[in-house]
Write an enzyme that holds these catalytic residues in place. Structure first.
Site, PDB file in Angstrom:
ATOM      1  N   SER A   1     108.982 -40.053  80.884  1.00 27.58           N
ATOM      2  CA  SER A   1     109.282 -39.961  79.454  1.00 27.58           C
ATOM      3  C   SER A   1     108.175 -40.549  78.594  1.00 27.58           C
ATOM      4  O   SER A   1     108.221 -40.447  77.372  1.00 27.58           O
ATOM      5  CB  SER A   1     110.607 -40.672  79.142  1.00 27.58           C
TER       6      SER A   1
ATOM      7  N   ALA B   1     113.646 -46.064  80.474  1.00 30.02           N
ATOM      8  CA  ALA B   1     113.810 -44.672  80.902  1.00 30.02           C
ATOM      9  C   ALA B   1     112.776 -44.403  81.979  1.00 30.02           C
ATOM     10  O   ALA B   1     111.899 -45.234  82.247  1.00 30.02           O
ATOM     11  CB  ALA B   1     113.609 -43.730  79.715  1.00 30.02           C
ATOM     12  N   CYS B   2     112.865 -43.257  82.608  1.00 26.04           N
ATOM     13  CA  CYS B   2     111.908 -42.958  83.671  1.00 26.04           C
ATOM     14  C   CYS B   2     110.501 -42.855  83.090  1.00 26.04           C
ATOM     15  O   CYS B   2     110.302 -42.545  81.913  1.00 26.04           O
ATOM     16  CB  CYS B   2     112.313 -41.693  84.416  1.00 26.04           C
ATOM     17  N   LEU B   3     109.521 -43.137  83.933  1.00 19.86           N
ATOM     18  CA  LEU B   3     108.131 -43.191  83.478  1.00 19.86           C
ATOM     19  C   LEU B   3     107.633 -41.853  82.953  1.00 19.86           C
ATOM     20  O   LEU B   3     106.714 -41.808  82.132  1.00 19.86           O
ATOM     21  CB  LEU B   3     107.243 -43.678  84.622  1.00 19.86           C
TER      22      LEU B   3
END
Length: 279
Positions: A189, A185-187
């Site tokens: 998160s 997931a994107c950083l």
């Protein structure tokens, strides 16, 4: 980039699923794929390119919360498959509300990000944009799905009724190198809701995860609690991680990335583990 496999014949069940996905895509005519390089969007892009040829294009966002390795792997795949690929630079900190990191941050971010992708697609002459949500994504707290619906972004995998397991099996049968790629997931998160997101935090998280991946821990999260890095790996790899910390300079290198302390999560890797803080 992972090793390319040879394609194998599909079973009747998965041939039917592939055909349903390809049919959904063909009906759109011209399609821009929001391409992250992950297992879902790679399958989607592959089938779109097979079905539409030059009428399919990949658009990848390059932003502070997206690991550079993911952008590079997306580029590598498109080069190998001879797929037109647009890399679009986005300043995450120009998105109103992103840095403040509210509980609906994913909604805020996806609204802005897909707004940019839709505009880029329109500039290229594409009236439809698709992304890789599948049925397995519906069971967790995902406010970004609301943004996709509001923007009329297509989700062909979801429409075809494909689960994450289906995506992986189809990807394997089609010889895609991402068939067993861990989900990322994107950083952003990795930062607890309500804690301010900074470029320095995202850089420290990315560096820590890159170090861990290089050390052999493919499924990993570095959760940033202030200056403490809480490392999540699958339970079966916790002992190996502790051994790596005690027999190498891995922990020291993670600290040098921007942390004062490094800890190992006792429960192990859990996708969306920070969502438990939402009441």
């Amino acid at each position: 980039m992972q090793t390319q496999l040879s394609a194998t014949p599909l079973s009747p069940e998965f041939q039917q699923k592939y055909d349903a996905l390809a049919s959904n895509i063909q009906q759109l005519g011209h399609l821009a794929i929001a391409f992250s390089g992950g297992v879902d969007s790679t399958l989607l892009l592959k089938v779109a390119h097979d079905a539409l040829g030059e009428n399919a294009v990949a658009i990848t966002a390059r932003a502070q919360m997206i690991p550079a390795r993911e952008v590079q792997e997306a580029s590598d795949f498109c080069n190998i498959e001879h797929i037109r690929h647009i890399i679009m630079d986005v300043d995450a900190f120009a998105i109103d509300g992103f840095a403040e990191n509210p509980a609906n941050r994913c909604y805020v971010c996806k609204t802005a990000l897909f707004g940019c992708i839709l505009q880029k697609a329109a500039d290229l002459g594409f009236s439809h944009v698709a992304e890789g949500t599948n049925t397995s994504d519906l069971g967790d707290y995902r406010p970004g799905l609301k943004a996709l619906a509001e923007l009329s972004v297509e989700s062909p995998l979801l429409k075809a009724g494909l689960s994450k397991a289906d995506v992986r099996e189809l990807s394997h049968a089609l010889g895609l190198p991402t068939w067993n790629k861990p989900s990322y997931a994107c950083l952003a998160s990795r930062v607890p809701y309500g804690n301010t997101i900074t470029a320095e935090k995202l850089s420290a998280i990315e560096t820590a995860e890159d170090l861990l991946i290089e050390a052999g821990f493919a499924q990993v999260r570095c959760r940033a609690h202030g200056k403490l890095a809480r490392i999540e790996v699958p339970p079966a790899q916790r002992v190996a991680l502790m051994e790596a910390f005690t027999t190498s300079d891995l922990a020291a290198r993670i600290r040098n990335a921007g942390f004062d302390y490094v800890s190992v999560d006792a429960e192990g890797y859990l996708s969306g583990s920070l969502n438990r803080t939402i009441e």
